[in-house]
Design a protein around this motif. Structure first.
Motif, PDB file in Angstrom:
ATOM      1  N   ALA A 100      66.785  26.725  -2.432  1.00 34.08           N
ATOM      2  CA  ALA A 100      67.740  27.230  -2.235  1.00 34.08           C
ATOM      3  C   ALA A 100      68.104  28.238  -3.368  1.00 34.08           C
ATOM      4  O   ALA A 100      68.676  29.656  -3.333  1.00 34.08           O
ATOM      5  CB  ALA A 100      69.049  26.467  -1.980  1.00 34.08           C
ATOM      6  N   ILE A 101      67.980  28.028  -4.654  1.00 37.59           N
ATOM      7  CA  ILE A 101      68.132  28.590  -5.688  1.00 37.59           C
ATOM      8  C   ILE A 101      67.164  29.922  -5.931  1.00 37.59           C
ATOM      9  O   ILE A 101      67.812  31.089  -6.197  1.00 37.59           O
ATOM     10  CB  ILE A 101      68.025  27.821  -7.065  1.00 37.59           C
ATOM     11  CG1 ILE A 101      69.214  26.633  -7.246  1.00 37.59           C
ATOM     12  CG2 ILE A 101      68.041  28.549  -8.366  1.00 37.59           C
ATOM     13  CD1 ILE A 101      68.922  25.773  -8.301  1.00 37.59           C
ATOM     14  N   THR A 102      65.978  29.780  -5.731  1.00 34.39           N
ATOM     15  CA  THR A 102      65.143  30.668  -5.775  1.00 34.39           C
ATOM     16  C   THR A 102      65.340  31.805  -4.426  1.00 34.39           C
ATOM     17  O   THR A 102      65.289  32.793  -4.999  1.00 34.39           O
ATOM     18  CB  THR A 102      63.723  30.139  -5.493  1.00 34.39           C
ATOM     19  OG1 THR A 102      63.285  29.210  -6.534  1.00 34.39           O
ATOM     20  CG2 THR A 102      62.452  31.195  -5.703  1.00 34.39           C
ATOM     21  N   ALA A 103      65.538  31.217  -3.404  1.00 32.42           N
ATOM     22  CA  ALA A 103      65.986  32.412  -2.348  1.00 32.42           C
ATOM     23  C   ALA A 103      67.030  32.919  -2.810  1.00 32.42           C
ATOM     24  O   ALA A 103      67.041  34.483  -2.500  1.00 32.42           O
ATOM     25  CB  ALA A 103      66.261  31.506  -1.125  1.00 32.42           C
ATOM     26  N   VAL A 104      68.169  32.613  -3.205  1.00 27.20           N
ATOM     27  CA  VAL A 104      69.300  33.479  -3.762  1.00 27.20           C
ATOM     28  C   VAL A 104      68.760  34.299  -4.981  1.00 27.20           C
ATOM     29  O   VAL A 104      69.305  35.634  -4.943  1.00 27.20           O
ATOM     30  CB  VAL A 104      70.557  32.438  -4.117  1.00 27.20           C
ATOM     31  CG1 VAL A 104      71.640  33.425  -4.862  1.00 27.20           C
ATOM     32  CG2 VAL A 104      71.083  31.780  -3.041  1.00 27.20           C
ATOM     33  N   TRP A 105      68.383  33.849  -5.937  1.00 24.30           N
ATOM     34  CA  TRP A 105      67.669  34.641  -6.849  1.00 24.30           C
ATOM     35  C   TRP A 105      66.640  35.841  -6.469  1.00 24.30           C
ATOM     36  O   TRP A 105      66.886  36.835  -6.745  1.00 24.30           O
ATOM     37  CB  TRP A 105      66.852  33.982  -8.035  1.00 24.30           C
ATOM     38  CG  TRP A 105      66.132  34.516  -9.036  1.00 24.30           C
ATOM     39  CD1 TRP A 105      66.829  35.286 -10.150  1.00 24.30           C
ATOM     40  CD2 TRP A 105      64.786  34.845  -8.885  1.00 24.30           C
ATOM     41  NE1 TRP A 105      65.657  35.841 -10.900  1.00 24.30           N
ATOM     42  CE2 TRP A 105      64.468  35.803 -10.090  1.00 24.30           C
ATOM     43  CE3 TRP A 105      63.763  34.590  -8.217  1.00 24.30           C
ATOM     44  CZ2 TRP A 105      63.202  36.110 -10.417  1.00 24.30           C
ATOM     45  CZ3 TRP A 105      62.471  34.943  -8.394  1.00 24.30           C
ATOM     46  CH2 TRP A 105      62.284  35.600  -9.362  1.00 24.30           C
ATOM     47  N   ALA A 106      65.819  35.360  -5.447  1.00 26.94           N
ATOM     48  CA  ALA A 106      64.992  36.684  -5.033  1.00 26.94           C
ATOM     49  C   ALA A 106      65.503  37.620  -4.112  1.00 26.94           C
ATOM     50  O   ALA A 106      65.221  38.853  -4.124  1.00 26.94           O
ATOM     51  CB  ALA A 106      63.807  35.753  -4.351  1.00 26.94           C
TER      52      ALA A 106
END
Length: 110
Positions: A100-106
């Motif tokens: 979830a965190i990586t998807a928002v960041w990416a």
């Protein structure tokens, strides 16, 4: 105390046109000329923005592999003598939160 006494936002229906957009002669403090061009009338087309599959995309692909392949395999291979709380709650929780965190960041561009 009334809404005009608290110093916060007070909605003024006369400050808007008939179609719901802010009028340029709005003196209430929320006018279209205070913020420049109205972004709802001329939105930026997402196709016009340079969005390529760069290193952020590859980081997201790596985290997807961890979340959908490595985590389930680690749950299956968890020794039955150890606590199932870790296997059934903690092992899926960390990859899901990381995904979830990586998807928002990416997908968020500076």
């Amino acid at each position: 105390m009334t809404s005009s006494d608290d110093g916060g936002y007070v909605h003024d229906p006369s400050a808007f046109d008939g179609d719901g957009t802010a009028s340029a002669e709005n003196n209430a403090g929320d006018s279209a000329d205070e913020t420049g061009a109205d972004w709802t009338e001329n939105p930026r087309n997402p196709a016009a923005v340079d969005r390529e599959f760069d290193w952020r995309g590859w980081v997201l692909v790596g985290v997807i592999i961890i979340a959908f392949i490595v985590a389930p395999i680690s749950i299956l291979l968890w020794p039955p003598t150890l606590n199932y709380f870790v296997a059934l709650l903690i092992l899926p929780l960390f990859p899901a939160a990381l995904l979830a965190i990586t998807a928002v960041w990416a997908t968020t561009r500076p």
